[in-house]
Design a protein around this motif. Structure first.
Motif, mmCIF file in Angstrom:
data_model
loop_
_atom_site.group_PDB
_atom_site.id
_atom_site.type_symbol
_atom_site.label_atom_id
_atom_site.label_comp_id
_atom_site.label_asym_id
_atom_site.label_seq_id
_atom_site.Cartn_x
_atom_site.Cartn_y
_atom_site.Cartn_z
ATOM 1 N N ILE A 72 0.842 -1.202 0.000
ATOM 2 C CA ILE A 72 0.000 0.000 0.000
ATOM 3 C C ILE A 72 0.875 1.249 0.000
ATOM 4 O O ILE A 72 0.602 2.223 -0.717
ATOM 5 N N ALA A 73 1.944 1.243 0.794
ATOM 6 C CA ALA A 73 2.850 2.390 0.827
ATOM 7 C C ALA A 73 3.505 2.604 -0.531
ATOM 8 O O ALA A 73 3.682 3.747 -0.984
ATOM 9 N N GLN A 74 3.859 1.502 -1.218
ATOM 10 C CA GLN A 74 4.450 1.615 -2.556
ATOM 11 C C GLN A 74 3.446 2.194 -3.548
ATOM 12 O O GLN A 74 3.753 3.085 -4.341
ATOM 13 N N GLN A 75 2.230 1.684 -3.498
ATOM 14 C CA GLN A 75 1.197 2.141 -4.429
ATOM 15 C C GLN A 75 0.875 3.622 -4.233
ATOM 16 O O GLN A 75 0.528 4.330 -5.185
ATOM 17 N N ALA A 76 0.992 4.094 -3.010
ATOM 18 C CA ALA A 76 0.680 5.501 -2.738
ATOM 19 C C ALA A 76 1.661 6.442 -3.418
ATOM 20 O O ALA A 76 1.348 7.630 -3.609
ATOM 21 N N GLU A 77 2.860 5.952 -3.795
ATOM 22 C CA GLU A 77 3.841 6.800 -4.462
ATOM 23 C C GLU A 77 3.446 7.098 -5.910
ATOM 24 O O GLU A 77 4.001 8.010 -6.526
ATOM 25 N N LEU B 136 -6.637 9.189 -3.922
ATOM 26 C CA LEU B 136 -7.393 8.901 -2.702
ATOM 27 C C LEU B 136 -6.530 8.149 -1.685
ATOM 28 O O LEU B 136 -6.622 8.381 -0.472
ATOM 29 N N LEU B 137 -5.696 7.233 -2.167
ATOM 30 C CA LEU B 137 -4.807 6.507 -1.273
ATOM 31 C C LEU B 137 -3.815 7.468 -0.629
ATOM 32 O O LEU B 137 -3.505 7.361 0.567
ATOM 33 N N ARG B 138 -3.327 8.446 -1.419
ATOM 34 C CA ARG B 138 -2.398 9.434 -0.869
ATOM 35 C C ARG B 138 -3.083 10.263 0.224
ATOM 36 O O ARG B 138 -2.484 10.579 1.257
ATOM 37 N N LYS B 139 -4.359 10.606 -0.009
ATOM 38 C CA LYS B 139 -5.104 11.344 1.015
ATOM 39 C C LYS B 139 -5.277 10.501 2.284
ATOM 40 O O LYS B 139 -5.172 11.005 3.407
ATOM 41 N N ALA B 140 -5.554 9.210 2.110
ATOM 42 C CA ALA B 140 -5.744 8.326 3.263
ATOM 43 C C ALA B 140 -4.461 8.227 4.091
ATOM 44 O O ALA B 140 -4.493 8.260 5.326
ATOM 45 N N ARG C 290 -13.723 10.159 4.168
ATOM 46 C CA ARG C 290 -14.683 9.070 4.324
ATOM 47 C C ARG C 290 -15.936 9.326 3.476
ATOM 48 O O ARG C 290 -16.457 8.420 2.828
ATOM 49 N N ARG C 291 -16.403 10.569 3.469
ATOM 50 C CA ARG C 291 -17.566 10.922 2.637
ATOM 51 C C ARG C 291 -17.234 10.774 1.157
ATOM 52 O O ARG C 291 -18.041 10.273 0.371
ATOM 53 N N GLU C 292 -16.019 11.213 0.790
ATOM 54 C CA GLU C 292 -15.622 11.127 -0.615
ATOM 55 C C GLU C 292 -15.547 9.671 -1.076
ATOM 56 O O GLU C 292 -15.987 9.338 -2.195
ATOM 57 N N LEU D 153 -19.083 8.311 -1.594
ATOM 58 C CA LEU D 153 -19.702 8.826 -2.820
ATOM 59 C C LEU D 153 -19.082 8.199 -4.060
ATOM 60 O O LEU D 153 -19.794 7.836 -5.010
ATOM 61 N N ARG D 154 -17.768 8.057 -4.079
ATOM 62 C CA ARG D 154 -17.115 7.469 -5.253
ATOM 63 C C ARG D 154 -17.533 6.013 -5.418
ATOM 64 O O ARG D 154 -17.740 5.533 -6.552
ATOM 65 N N ALA D 155 -17.655 5.267 -4.321
ATOM 66 C CA ALA D 155 -18.114 3.881 -4.412
ATOM 67 C C ALA D 155 -19.535 3.816 -4.938
ATOM 68 O O ALA D 155 -19.887 2.928 -5.737
ATOM 69 N N ALA D 156 -20.378 4.768 -4.501
ATOM 70 C CA ALA D 156 -21.768 4.801 -4.981
ATOM 71 C C ALA D 156 -21.817 5.112 -6.469
ATOM 72 O O ALA D 156 -22.605 4.518 -7.226
ATOM 73 N N GLN D 157 -20.982 6.063 -6.900
ATOM 74 C CA GLN D 157 -20.973 6.427 -8.317
ATOM 75 C C GLN D 157 -20.508 5.260 -9.187
ATOM 76 O O GLN D 157 -21.032 5.025 -10.275
#
Length: 712
Positions: free
Chosen positions: A560-565, A571-575, A632-634, A637-641
């Motif tokens: 996960i840390a690698q993917q965030a780069e 969204l992963l970077r924000k998390a 969390r809200r974002e 919403l993205r999952a719903a979309q």
């Protein structure tokens, strides 16, 4: 099994409110147990006069000592097996029962029984107080709290005799016991209300045979050690027989312990040189301490002529020095994370104190005595608690109780041996020292008649007044010579303590309550847990509960840390930024370190990295988890979309779940299936680039040190 889930600020800055209340309860329990031992001294002549029993005077102290010594290692082991709380509370109740009986006693025999019951309580409270501190406070912070505990002993030594004289004169000697009951009740209430230690009960057989042989061996060895030379002659058949039986029973105990499933004192502990040497040093220090505690007042009264009325004040300078240095030394240990330097420095100062005691003679002043005992107290306060800290720092959680109890046990034995050895030396020296200071004709007359002058007469003002001045002066001079020999014997013993302490390995104090072995074996289950219910999977289900599952979880966090780069992972970077409390690079750092924690096979590295795993777990336990409300809200919403769901229902939480509408669907099992599939995908994705990531990690050490500082 880890016993701490405290947040980082509590782990690195001090005790939380609940643990502070527990610590106060422990201090109250220790105070009431220790002051009861010192408060009775000034009143003993009056108690004996009222109840009779002068022939059994020494049994008042011997009963408490003997029962306490037997109880200490047994309770320490049982608390490891079944938890501390019930034993500590039980010990307080037993101690208060003995105290109540002592206050209501109508005979000397009943007083001895009551003191034995108190010994049962004391043998429980003393070791468990130190053990519980080890349960709730990491070693790095433990020094200052154990210093406070050491100060409790010093305070009771000061307050006990003073309060004893006042209470006896104004209220009567029975209130010496009864007055301590409210303090005991307060301690019981605090521990009952706040002490909740996680404990995993170990289903095993109790080593009854080991307990029996240990108890019998201690009785046979400590009883003649305590009574020899006073009540019983050293060369009497009774003393020789008891010592012989004690040696044989000790050999039997060792043989039993080698075969026991859960031995009372695991012999494997002695394979650690740190454990063995620390207990040897603790034994010798207790021996020296009681050599000073018992015989400094004898010098003050017998040689300097200090009145017995002020006997409670004689040791006050030493005890005040002990209190001050216990607290200061504990604070310095917590601040520096080092303890060996304080061990050696304290022993060296003790040696200087003993050397000053050897300089005392019949013409010395009270100021010279005060300086000598104060220096000794400074050294004792600086080093006394460090040996327990060293043992606890390397003891595993499963052995913490018995390891701590062992340190207390060896100190108890040192107390008894010290009193006996120094007492024998003084008595032997007096036989020849007093005649040397008598006029030749009087000395020859006494030798011809076989008459000996009782040393106790110089401590008795009435006997002293009726004695010829030349005889009284000879007894004072002879007593000074005999005590000089006692103090000289302390010098080589102090050197021996210093040498033993020099060889004690300086293991860095942990910032956690876990040892390296625990972190590698108990926290991470490095032995691997097998799933007995699923013979198809010898390693068990690949979940976090097994070692394989932990490795997979660690690899997942690193991936996960690698993917965030990557730039296409906003969204992963924000998390990860949320995980780092607003700092993306901090989030990446602690995520990588937590991944390494779960994948490394090095116990030392686990100890170093454990704080990152604790911090991530702590942040995940916050309301809302590691993600901020906005992200969390974002995500919702993205999952719903992506699934074309109704945005309004997503935000209001009014959507019925699949599990609610279709009970046959077990969502938890679906999560397990997804988890297993993600593990397989994660290995495919992570195979290869992980090596490069580790290399990059090693280049980030400078930045990592700064992040570690912010985390701490």
């Amino acid at each position: 099994m880890s016993t701490t889930t405290a947040p980082s600020e509590e782990r690195f800055e001090g005790l939380g409110p609940q643990n502070k209340r527990i610590f106060i309860g422990l201090m109250l329990g220790m105070f009431v147990a220790s002051i009861t031992q010192t408060i009775v001294g000034p009143a003993m002549p009056r108690i004996v006069a009222e109840l009779g029993g002068m022939d059994h005077y020494s049994w008042v102290a011997t009963a408490t000592m003997l029962v306490g010594a037997i109880t200490t290692p047994i309770v320490g082991k049982l608390s490891d097996l079944y938890g501390r709380r019930s034993f500590y509370l039980g010990g307080l109740l037993v101690f208060m029962l003995g105290t109540l009986l002592a206050g209501l006693t109508q005979s000397f025999g009943m007083l001895i029984l009551a003191r034995a019951i108190q010994g049962l309580g004391t043998g429980t409270l003393m070791p468990l107080s130190q053990t519980i501190i080890g349960d709730i406070i990491p070693p790095r912070q433990r020094g200052k709290y154990q210093g406070m505990m050491g100060a409790v002993f010093g305070m009771s030594s000061v307050a006990g005799p003073l309060a004893g004289g006042f209470i006896t004169d104004h209220w009567g000697w029975r209130w010496l016991f009864l007055a301590s009951l409210p303090v005991g009740i307060a301690a019981f209430g605090a521990i009952f209300r706040f002490l909740r230690l996680p404990h995993e009960k170990r289903e095993t057989s109790i080593d009854w045979l080991g307990m029996g042989t240990l108890s019998a061996a201690l009785v046979c060895l400590l009883l003649p050690t305590s009574m020899g030379g006073t009540t019983w002659a050293w060369d009497s058949p009774l003393v020789i027989g008891l010592f012989t039986a004690g040696v044989l029973l000790t050999v039997a105990f060792i043989m039993v312990e080698r075969r026991a499933v859960e031995p009372v004192i695991p012999l494997r502990l002695f394979k650690s040189s740190l454990f063995t040497l620390s207990n040897l040093a603790g034994f010798l220090i207790s021996l020296l301490m009681f050599g000073a505690l018992i015989y400094i007042p004898v010098y003050a009264q017998g040689v300097l002529g200090v009145s017995a009325t002020n006997s409670g004040l004689i040791l006050m300078p030493m005890n005040l020095a002990l209190i001050g240095l216990s607290i200061i030394g504990g604070l310095l240990v917590s601040r520096t994370g080092r303890y060996k330097e304080f061990m050696l420095g304290g022993v060296l100062i003790m040696g200087i104190g003993f050397w000053l005691l050897t300089r005392l003679g019949v013409d010395s002043s009270q100021m010279q005595l005060t300086i000598a005992m104060t220096v000794f107290g400074l050294g004792l306060g600086l080093c006394m608690q460090q040996y327990t800290l060293a043992v606890q720092n390397t003891a595993s959680q499963r052995d913490l109780g018995v390891a701590t109890a062992a340190t207390q046990f060896f100190r108890n034995v040192g107390n008894t041996v010290g009193i006996a050895v120094f007492g024998t030396i003084m008595t032997t020296q007096l036989k020849t020292a007093v005649p040397r200071h008598l006029p030749p004709e009087m000395a020859a007359q006494m030798e011809a008649s076989g008459q000996q002058v009782s040393t106790g007469s110089v401590l008795d003002p009435e006997a002293l007044a009726a004695m010829p001045p030349v005889v009284a002066q000879a007894i004072r001079a002879g007593l000074a010579d005999a005590l000089h020999t006692v103090f000289v014997i302390g010098l080589p013993l102090t050197v021996l303590v210093f040498v033993v302490s020099l060889f004690i390995k300086a293991v860095p104090l942990r910032d956690t309550v876990l040892t390296a072995d625990q972190a590698g074996a108990e926290l991470l289950d490095t032995m691997g847990n097998s799933n007995a219910n699923d013979p198809r999977l010898p390693l068990g289900r690949l979940s976090g509960a097994t070692r394989s599952g932990e490795r997979l979880l660690g690899l997942q966090l690193e991936l996960i840390a690698q993917q965030a780069e990557r730039d296409d992972r906003p969204l992963l970077r924000k998390a990860i930024t949320d995980l780092g409390d607003g700092n993306y690079h901090d989030g990446i750092w602690i995520l990588n370190q937590t991944g390494r924690l779960l994948t490394t096979e090095s116990s030392d590295e686990v100890v170093e990295l454990e704080k990152y795993g604790v911090e991530v777990a702590h942040r995940a336990s916050r309301k809302g988890g590691i993600l901020g409300e906005e992200l969390r809200r974002e995500l919702a919403l993205r999952a719903a979309q992506m699934t074309r769901a109704n945005d309004e229902h997503v935000l209001t939480g009014a959507e019925p779940t699949v599990a609610e509408r279709f009970e046959a669907v077990d969502i938890s099992r679906l999560r397990e299936a997804s988890h297993d599939l993600v593990n397989a995908l994660m290995i495919d994705l992570g195979d290869g680039p992980r090596t490069g990531r580790r290399a990059a990690d090693s280049g980030d050490q400078v930045d990592g040190a700064a992040r570690t500082h912010r985390l701490n």
